[in-house]
Design a protein around this motif. Structure first.
Motif, PDB file in Angstrom:
ATOM      1  N   ASP A 194      43.022 -12.961 -18.887  1.00  0.00           N
ATOM      2  CA  ASP A 194      43.912 -13.547 -17.878  1.00  0.00           C
ATOM      3  C   ASP A 194      43.360 -13.301 -16.473  1.00  0.00           C
ATOM      4  N   ALA A 195      42.846 -12.096 -16.249  1.00  0.00           N
ATOM      5  CA  ALA A 195      42.321 -11.750 -14.923  1.00  0.00           C
ATOM      6  C   ALA A 195      40.937 -12.330 -14.678  1.00  0.00           C
ATOM      7  N   CYS A 196      40.146 -12.466 -15.727  1.00  0.00           N
ATOM      8  CA  CYS A 196      38.730 -12.794 -15.559  1.00  0.00           C
ATOM      9  C   CYS A 196      38.402 -14.271 -15.719  1.00  0.00           C
ATOM     10  N   GLU A 205      21.761 -17.170 -15.101  1.00  0.00           N
ATOM     11  CA  GLU A 205      23.085 -16.841 -15.631  1.00  0.00           C
ATOM     12  C   GLU A 205      23.276 -15.338 -15.548  1.00  0.00           C
ATOM     13  N   VAL A 206      24.505 -14.897 -15.217  1.00  0.00           N
ATOM     14  CA  VAL A 206      24.796 -13.468 -15.078  1.00  0.00           C
ATOM     15  C   VAL A 206      26.100 -13.155 -15.810  1.00  0.00           C
ATOM     16  N   LYS A 207      26.063 -12.103 -16.634  1.00  0.00           N
ATOM     17  CA  LYS A 207      27.215 -11.701 -17.427  1.00  0.00           C
ATOM     18  C   LYS A 207      27.867 -10.444 -16.864  1.00  0.00           C
ATOM     19  N   LEU A 236      32.546  -9.769 -12.273  1.00  0.00           N
ATOM     20  CA  LEU A 236      32.466 -11.226 -12.185  1.00  0.00           C
ATOM     21  C   LEU A 236      32.506 -11.698 -10.741  1.00  0.00           C
ATOM     22  N   SER A 237      33.272 -11.010  -9.914  1.00  0.00           N
ATOM     23  CA  SER A 237      33.307 -11.358  -8.494  1.00  0.00           C
ATOM     24  C   SER A 237      31.939 -11.151  -7.855  1.00  0.00           C
ATOM     25  N   VAL A 238      31.280 -10.059  -8.203  1.00  0.00           N
ATOM     26  CA  VAL A 238      29.923  -9.815  -7.706  1.00  0.00           C
ATOM     27  C   VAL A 238      28.978 -10.894  -8.222  1.00  0.00           C
ATOM     28  N   ALA A 239      29.049 -11.196  -9.518  1.00  0.00           N
ATOM     29  CA  ALA A 239      28.169 -12.214 -10.096  1.00  0.00           C
ATOM     30  C   ALA A 239      28.364 -13.571  -9.411  1.00  0.00           C
ATOM     31  N   GLY A 240      29.609 -13.886  -9.082  1.00  0.00           N
ATOM     32  CA  GLY A 240      29.895 -15.163  -8.448  1.00  0.00           C
ATOM     33  C   GLY A 240      29.317 -15.297  -7.054  1.00  0.00           C
ATOM     34  N   ARG A 241      28.876 -14.194  -6.455  1.00  0.00           N
ATOM     35  CA  ARG A 241      28.247 -14.239  -5.135  1.00  0.00           C
ATOM     36  C   ARG A 241      26.750 -14.504  -5.218  1.00  0.00           C
TER      37      ARG A 241
END
Length: 404
Positions: free
Chosen positions: A194-196, A139-141, A155-160
């Motif tokens: 809203d963005a995240c 898991e990454v926060k 979050l975009s980086v974490a999602g990769r």
């Protein structure tokens, strides 16, 4: 491993000295231990697990040579999207300076200045490091950006690098809002979420003195849940407080740290463990080691009936380790867990904390995420602390680190 010229449909992992399944219906004790065992993998999943003499045939064979196989570690708490260095802060703590939540702002400044490419490269390095030590789920926060743009790009980086992405804009109040914490809270529960929210699965909050109080934490979690995110809580790290009770109240998957617990907190976690979707007490021994705080009483939690997980909390400030083997050794030595309980907590416990039933165990149907130790059994993780013992790691049935 026998030479393979094409991808085999089934793979037999043979001559396993000790197999930890975490399924008591398959083997002995709470970790479902099988001696002289074998695994059969098929299309990235466990197809069979049991005594070696009963193993079905397969298209290819991996020789475990009498060594231990256990589920890959499930690290349910990390903060690896960051930039910068806080080694001098660590040295100051070792010289007597108490830990406080304020040091997070140092990492915030460095992270804001870093490019997406730099953040991703650093995170991937830490993922490789963790994987080489047996971690297969992570898991990454977020939480080191604290602006709408910087939290979204974290979050975009974490999602990769993982599917288990957590929005934590409520880590601390952003420095530019130091005189207006209510204004920052409005930003978090409004434009920032809203963005995240579309980029995350979880919402987390640091419910602690120096960060967010109970009312503010509840507002963050409620706003995240209204946008479809599942709740997690940082709580009871620096002293007794409302973190545990709030986590149980909102049905959080996990409350993390749990260093200082009242009797009511322990009772609440024990009751929450009986729910269909329990709240897990995730303990972070590396943090208490690195901050010289007291260790949580894991024995007290287990004896009360609470569910316990172990995680790394890998971050640049309060705990810069990615080694769950280290966390297991500390939990056995200083927190009252048995070796079986500690291994379970770092595998199946972490899976519970992420509400995952496909990882953390090696029963048929589970993902074929597992580790081969250079040891005859899993007790060596605590028995030989600090010694590299991971020979090879598989994820989804593919070798991703080391060599058998």
């Amino acid at each position: 491993m026998n030479p393979i010229t094409e991808t085999p449909r089934t793979i037999l992992v043979d001559d396993i000295g000790t197999l930890v399944t975490n399924d008591p219906t398959l083997g002995r004790g709470p970790v479902g231990e099988i001696s002289d065992a074998a695994l059969v993998l098929e299309e990235g999943r466990v197809a069979w697990a049991g005594p070696r003499a009963q193993a079905p045939a397969a298209d290819a064979r991996v020789d475990a040579a009498g060594r231990c196989v256990l589920p890959g570690f499930v690290d349910s708490h990390s903060h690896i999207v960051f930039a910068g260095d806080r080694s001098r802060e660590f040295a100051a703590r070792m010289s007597g300076t108490p830990y406080s939540a304020g040091g997070i702002r140092t990492t915030v400044a460095a992270t804001r200045e870093a490019s997406d490419a730099q953040l991703l490269a650093n995170a991937r390095t830490l993922v490789r490091e963790a994987r080489g030590q047996g971690t297969t789920a992570l898991e990454v926060k977020s939480g080191y950006g604290l602006t709408v743009e910087d939290e979204a790009r974290a979050l975009s980086v974490a999602g990769r690098i993982t599917d288990e992405v957590t929005f934590m804009g409520a880590h601390v109040v952003a420095p530019e809002y130091a005189a207006d914490p209510e204004g920052y809270l409005d930003l978090v529960i409004g434009p920032m979420l809203d963005a995240c929210a579309p980029l995350a699965r979880w919402v987390d909050v640091f419910c602690e003195r120096g960060a967010f109080d109970e009312d503010a934490s509840r507002r963050v979690l409620t706003a995240g849940m209204e946008r479809g995110l599942l709740p997690r809580v940082h709580g009871n790290q620096l002293g007794e407080g409302p973190g545990v009770s709030l986590a149980v109240e909102v049905g959080a998957a996990s409350v993390d740290h749990c260093t200082y617990l009242s009797g009511a907190d322990v009772d609440a976690l024990a009751q929450a463990a009986k729910r269909p979707e329990p709240t897990v007490a995730t303990l972070l021994p590396g943090v208490d080691f690195s901050t010289r705080q007291a260790y949580p009483d894991a024995r007290r939690l287990v004896d009360a009936g609470a569910l316990v997980a172990l995680a790394s909390d890998c971050n640049p400030g309060s705990c810069f380790t990615s080694s769950l083997a280290f966390c297991i050794a500390v939990a056995v030595r200083d927190m009252g867990l048995t070796p079986d309980e500690a291994v379970w907590a770092a595998t199946a416990g972490g899976a519970r904390a992420l509400r995952r039933d496909d990882v953390g165990h090696l029963a048929p149907g589970a993902r074929a995420d597992f580790t081969l130790l250079d040891a005859p059994n899993h007790l060596y993780l605590a028995y030989r602390p600090g010694v590299p013992q991971v020979a090879a790691v598989w994820k989804d049935g593919s070798l991703v680190s080391g060599q058998p």
